[in-house]
Design an enzyme around this catalytic site. Structure first.
Site, PDB file in Angstrom:
ATOM      1  N   ASN A   8      44.415  41.792  26.956  1.00 37.61           N
ATOM      2  CA  ASN A   8      44.287  41.289  28.035  1.00 37.61           C
ATOM      3  C   ASN A   8      45.689  41.335  29.080  1.00 37.61           C
ATOM      4  O   ASN A   8      46.604  40.965  28.900  1.00 37.61           O
ATOM      5  CB  ASN A   8      44.350  40.000  27.745  1.00 37.61           C
ATOM      6  CG  ASN A   8      43.956  38.440  29.305  1.00 37.61           C
ATOM      7  OD1 ASN A   8      43.788  39.959  30.753  1.00 37.61           O
ATOM      8  ND2 ASN A   8      43.782  37.455  29.368  1.00 37.61           N
ATOM      9  N   ARG A  68      39.883  42.463  27.440  1.00 39.51           N
ATOM     10  CA  ARG A  68      39.663  41.228  29.230  1.00 39.51           C
ATOM     11  C   ARG A  68      39.245  42.378  30.186  1.00 39.51           C
ATOM     12  O   ARG A  68      40.474  43.156  30.358  1.00 39.51           O
ATOM     13  CB  ARG A  68      40.358  40.287  28.884  1.00 39.51           C
ATOM     14  CG  ARG A  68      39.425  39.265  29.826  1.00 39.51           C
ATOM     15  CD  ARG A  68      40.789  37.746  29.934  1.00 39.51           C
ATOM     16  NE  ARG A  68      39.829  37.788  30.528  1.00 39.51           N
ATOM     17  CZ  ARG A  68      40.798  36.754  32.021  1.00 39.51           C
ATOM     18  NH1 ARG A  68      42.115  36.926  31.767  1.00 39.51           N
ATOM     19  NH2 ARG A  68      40.421  36.032  33.147  1.00 39.51           N
ATOM     20  N   HIS A 157      35.198  33.251  33.732  1.00 41.50           N
ATOM     21  CA  HIS A 157      35.527  32.785  32.068  1.00 41.50           C
ATOM     22  C   HIS A 157      34.470  32.616  31.233  1.00 41.50           C
ATOM     23  O   HIS A 157      34.007  31.351  30.465  1.00 41.50           O
ATOM     24  CB  HIS A 157      35.707  30.892  32.985  1.00 41.50           C
ATOM     25  CG  HIS A 157      36.862  30.807  33.244  1.00 41.50           C
ATOM     26  ND1 HIS A 157      37.391  29.798  34.813  1.00 41.50           N
ATOM     27  CD2 HIS A 157      38.635  31.316  33.042  1.00 41.50           C
ATOM     28  CE1 HIS A 157      38.608  30.167  34.676  1.00 41.50           C
ATOM     29  NE2 HIS A 157      39.539  30.853  34.294  1.00 41.50           N
ATOM     30  N   GLY A 189      43.413  28.834  36.752  1.00 34.68           N
ATOM     31  CA  GLY A 189      42.174  29.172  37.303  1.00 34.68           C
ATOM     32  C   GLY A 189      41.159  27.800  36.097  1.00 34.68           C
ATOM     33  O   GLY A 189      41.569  27.451  35.132  1.00 34.68           O
ATOM     34  N   ARG A 218      44.190  28.344  43.645  1.00 35.02           N
ATOM     35  CA  ARG A 218      42.797  28.521  44.315  1.00 35.02           C
ATOM     36  C   ARG A 218      42.470  27.354  44.794  1.00 35.02           C
ATOM     37  O   ARG A 218      42.339  26.565  44.210  1.00 35.02           O
ATOM     38  CB  ARG A 218      42.280  29.240  43.629  1.00 35.02           C
ATOM     39  CG  ARG A 218      42.401  30.676  43.448  1.00 35.02           C
ATOM     40  CD  ARG A 218      41.646  31.425  42.539  1.00 35.02           C
ATOM     41  NE  ARG A 218      42.094  32.025  41.347  1.00 35.02           N
ATOM     42  CZ  ARG A 218      42.054  32.312  40.212  1.00 35.02           C
ATOM     43  NH1 ARG A 218      40.952  31.435  39.407  1.00 35.02           N
ATOM     44  NH2 ARG A 218      42.687  33.141  39.200  1.00 35.02           N
ATOM     45  N   GLY A 319      43.829  24.849  29.311  1.00 36.13           N
ATOM     46  CA  GLY A 319      45.251  24.188  29.305  1.00 36.13           C
ATOM     47  C   GLY A 319      44.911  22.463  29.834  1.00 36.13           C
ATOM     48  O   GLY A 319      45.662  21.609  29.458  1.00 36.13           O
ATOM     49  N   GLU A 373      39.562  32.657  23.783  1.00 38.03           N
ATOM     50  CA  GLU A 373      38.810  33.720  24.360  1.00 38.03           C
ATOM     51  C   GLU A 373      39.328  34.693  23.497  1.00 38.03           C
ATOM     52  O   GLU A 373      38.632  35.505  23.517  1.00 38.03           O
ATOM     53  CB  GLU A 373      38.929  33.580  25.754  1.00 38.03           C
ATOM     54  CG  GLU A 373      38.748  32.758  26.316  1.00 38.03           C
ATOM     55  CD  GLU A 373      39.687  32.596  28.045  1.00 38.03           C
ATOM     56  OE1 GLU A 373      39.200  33.441  28.477  1.00 38.03           O
ATOM     57  OE2 GLU A 373      40.743  31.687  27.656  1.00 38.03           O
TER      58      GLU A 373
HETATM   59  P1  ADP Z   1      45.572  30.080  32.239  1.00 39.73           P
HETATM   60  O1  ADP Z   1      44.101  29.487  33.165  1.00 39.73           O
HETATM   61  O2  ADP Z   1      46.618  30.941  32.549  1.00 39.73           O
HETATM   62  O3  ADP Z   1      44.738  30.438  30.641  1.00 39.73           O
HETATM   63  P2  ADP Z   1      45.565  27.031  30.803  1.00 39.73           P
HETATM   64  O4  ADP Z   1      44.421  27.550  29.882  1.00 39.73           O
HETATM   65  O5  ADP Z   1      46.808  27.742  29.765  1.00 39.73           O
HETATM   66  O6  ADP Z   1      45.962  28.444  31.806  1.00 39.73           O
HETATM   67  O7  ADP Z   1      46.085  25.743  31.468  1.00 39.73           O
HETATM   68  C1  ADP Z   1      47.205  25.693  32.048  1.00 39.73           C
HETATM   69  C2  ADP Z   1      47.349  24.709  32.624  1.00 39.73           C
HETATM   70  O8  ADP Z   1      47.243  23.444  31.270  1.00 39.73           O
HETATM   71  C3  ADP Z   1      48.533  24.146  33.444  1.00 39.73           C
HETATM   72  O9  ADP Z   1      48.547  23.497  35.462  1.00 39.73           O
HETATM   73  C4  ADP Z   1      49.501  23.346  32.632  1.00 39.73           C
HETATM   74  O10 ADP Z   1      50.208  22.253  33.415  1.00 39.73           O
HETATM   75  C5  ADP Z   1      48.142  22.727  31.931  1.00 39.73           C
HETATM   76  N1  ADP Z   1      48.591  21.890  30.806  1.00 39.73           N
HETATM   77  C6  ADP Z   1      49.441  22.648  29.590  1.00 39.73           C
HETATM   78  N2  ADP Z   1      49.823  21.092  28.881  1.00 39.73           N
HETATM   79  C7  ADP Z   1      49.379  20.411  29.616  1.00 39.73           C
HETATM   80  C8  ADP Z   1      49.427  18.436  29.269  1.00 39.73           C
HETATM   81  N3  ADP Z   1      50.259  18.233  28.164  1.00 39.73           N
HETATM   82  N4  ADP Z   1      49.275  18.140  30.290  1.00 39.73           N
HETATM   83  C9  ADP Z   1      48.902  17.820  31.406  1.00 39.73           C
HETATM   84  N5  ADP Z   1      48.385  19.589  31.892  1.00 39.73           N
HETATM   85  C10 ADP Z   1      48.841  20.354  30.981  1.00 39.73           C
END
Ligand code: ADP
Length: 386
Positions: A8, A68, A157, A189, A218, A319, A373
Site C-alpha cells: 500500500n 492497493r 473502502h 477515513g 475530512r 480503528g 484489508e
Molecule cells: P486508517 O483509516 O488510517 O487506516 P485506522 O483504521 O487505523 O485508520 O483508524 C485510526 C483511528 O482509530 C484514529 O482516529 C484513532 O484515534 C482511532 N483509534 C485507535 N484506537 C482507538 C481507541 N482505543 N479508542 C478510540 N479510537 C481509537
C-alpha cells in the site's frame, strides 16, 4: 503455502505485508515512512521498496504482489494483473484521485522494477461498489456534464466492506446471498456501506473519499453551495477549499485533533473549561464534536436500513469501530425501534475476535469485526493470477 506480498504505497510511505494465504497470517509486516524527507531511511520509493524486500529476507516464494489502488473509476471493476498499459490506465484516472492514484503508481513502478518476474495485481478500493444501481450512484446534476467529467458516486473502502460483510455472514452462519448488512468502517477515513446479498447497494463516500461521515480530517457531507460562498465571501480559491475540507475539517476542524483517542480523552476528562483536555482539546468542544460524529452515523444507519428493507447485521470495524467502546455504545442510542441495541457488558469486552455486542434475541445482530484489508487484497490478487 502461498505467499502474497501486499503493498500500500502512499505519497510518502510504503505499508507492506507478506500474507500467507491459507492461514491469513502476516508473515512480515512493515511501514516505511517519510520517504524523501531529510533524515528518512529511504530517499525515494525505489529505496523504500528495497528496504521492504530486505526486511522480507531470502527464502520466500512470493506468488504475486498485490497493490492497493484507490480509484479504479468505471474502467476497473475487479482486481487486474498489471501491465504497462494497465499502469497507464491507472494514471489516466489520477484526476479523480489526485492525492492517491499517483502515489499508488509510484509504489507499483518501484515494485515491478524490484520484482520483475512476479505477477503484480492492482486491487481497487472502488471495485466492490461496481454493483451500485444508477439511482444510487447518480448525482442529480446536468447529465451531460456528469457524463463528460465522470461525475458520479464511486465509493471507497471496498476491500474492507467486502471482507467485513462476508465475515459477518460467516459469523452469523447465514448464506451471504440472504444477508443484509450495514458496515460502519470508522478509521481516519470513514464510510458506511449497505450490502445486500454480498453486493454493495449504497455507500457514503462518493466521487471522492470526501463525502459522507465525519472523518479524522475530512468534513463528509455538506451543502455544495458552501464552496461558492466561502470563495466569494472569504476569498478561498479551490486549492484552499480542497485543503480546508480534506485536511482541516472533520474531528480536527471541530476540536483541533483529528485523532479519536484525543477527542474521547478530552470529552471524558470531566472538566468544563475550554482547554483542559488532552492535546489542548476542551471537554465541551470534544463532546459537541462527538455528538456531530454520532448524529451523522445514525442518519446513515436509518437511511440504509430503509434502503435494505430489513437488517440482519450492523458491523463496526477499523480503528475507531474496533476499539472505541464508548463510541459504539453511544452512537446507536435511540435506534431500538429499528431493532438495534448494544449490550454494555458485551460491548466492553476486550476481545480482538469477531463478536456480538447486541443482546441475545436482538432482531439486528450488532457486531464488531476486525477488518483485514491486506488479507482481502492477497485473496483478490491470487484470484486474479489464477
Ligand atoms: P486508517 O483509516 O488510517 O487506516 P485506522 O483504521 O487505523 O485508520 O483508524 C485510526 C483511528 O482509530 C484514529 O482516529 C484513532 O484515534 C482511532 N483509534 C485507535 N484506537 C482507538 C481507541 N482505543 N479508542 C478510540 N479510537 C481509537
Amino acid at each position: 503455502m502461498t505467499e502474497i506480498f501486499v503493498v500500500n504505497s502512499g505519497s510518502s510511505s510504503i505499508k507492506y505485508q507478506l500474507v500467507e494465504l491459507e492461514t491469513g497470517n502476516a508473515l512480515v509486516n512493515g511501514l516505511i515512512e517519510r520517504i524523501g524527507e531529510p533524515g528518512s531511511e529511504a530517499e525515494d520509493h525505489g529505496a523504500g521498496m528495497k528496504l521492504a524486500l530486505d526486511h522480507l529476507g531470502d527464502g520466500h516464494d512470493i506468488a504475486a504482489v498485490g497493490h492497493r489502488v484507490v480509484h479504479g473509476g468505471t474502467r476497473f471493476t475487479e482486481a487486474t494483473v498489471i501491465t504497462d498499459e494497465i499502469e497507464q490506465q491507472i494514471d489516466d484516472l489520477s484526476p479523480l484521485a489526485p492525492l492517491h492514484n499517483p502515489a499508488n503508481l509510484i509504489g507499483i513502478r518501484a515494485a515491478r522494477k524490484a520484482l520483475p518476474d512476479i505477477p503484480h495485481v492492482a486491487v481497487f478500493d472502488t471495485a466492490f461498489h461496481r454493483t451500485l444501481a444508477p439511482e444510487a450512484y447518480t448525482y442529480a446534476i446536468d447529465a451531460a456534464v456528469a457524463e463528460k467529467y465522470g461525475v458520479r458516486r464511486y465509493g471507497f473502502h471496498g476491500t474492507s466492506h467486502k471482507y467485513v460483510s462476508e465475515r459477518a455472514a460467516e459469523f452469523l452462519g447465514r448464506p451471504l446471498a440472504d444477508t443484509k448488512t450495514i458496515v460502519l468502517h470508522l478509521g481516519n477515513g470513514a464510510s458506511a456501506c449497505a450490502i445486500d446479498g454480498g453486493r454493495s447497494v449504497e455507500t457514503s463516500m462518493g466521487m471522492t473519499p470526501l463525502e459522507g461521515l465525519v472523518m479524522g480530517t475530512r468534513s463528509g457531507d455538506l451543502d455544495p453551495a458552501i464552496l461558492g460562498y466561502l470563495h466569494r465571501q472569504g476569498g478561498y480559491d479551490f486549492d484552499a477549499l480542497d485543503d480546508l475540507l480534506n485536511k482541516r475539517s472533520g474531528l480536527l476542524g471541530l476540536t483541533g485533533s483529528g485523532d479519536m483517542r484525543d477527542v474521547e480523552a478530552a470529552a471524558g476528562g470531566g472538566g468544563t473549561s475550554e482547554d483542559d483536555g488532552a492535546e489542548g482539546v476542551g471537554a465541551a468542544v470534544a463532546e459537541a464534536a462527538l455528538a456531530v460524529y454520532r448524529h451523522r452515523i445514525r442518519s446513515y444507519v436509518g437511511a440504509y436500513w430503509a434502503q435494505l428493507g430489513r437488517l440482519d447485521a450492523l458491523v463496526f470495524t477499523a480503528g475507531v469501530g474496533e476499539n472505541s467502546v464508548s463510541l459504539r455504545e453511544t452512537t446507536l442510542v435511540g435506534l431500538e425501534g429499528l431493532g438495534i441495541s448494544v449490550d454494555p457488558a458485551r460491548n466492553a469486552s476486550k476481545s480482538r475476535a469477531a463478536r456480538y455486542i447486541s443482546p441475545d434475541g436482538s432482531p439486528v445482530a450488532v457486531l464488531v469485526i476486525p477488518t483485514n484489508e491486506e488479507l482481502e487484497i492477497a485473496r483478490q490478487t491470487f484470484a486474479a493470477i489464477d
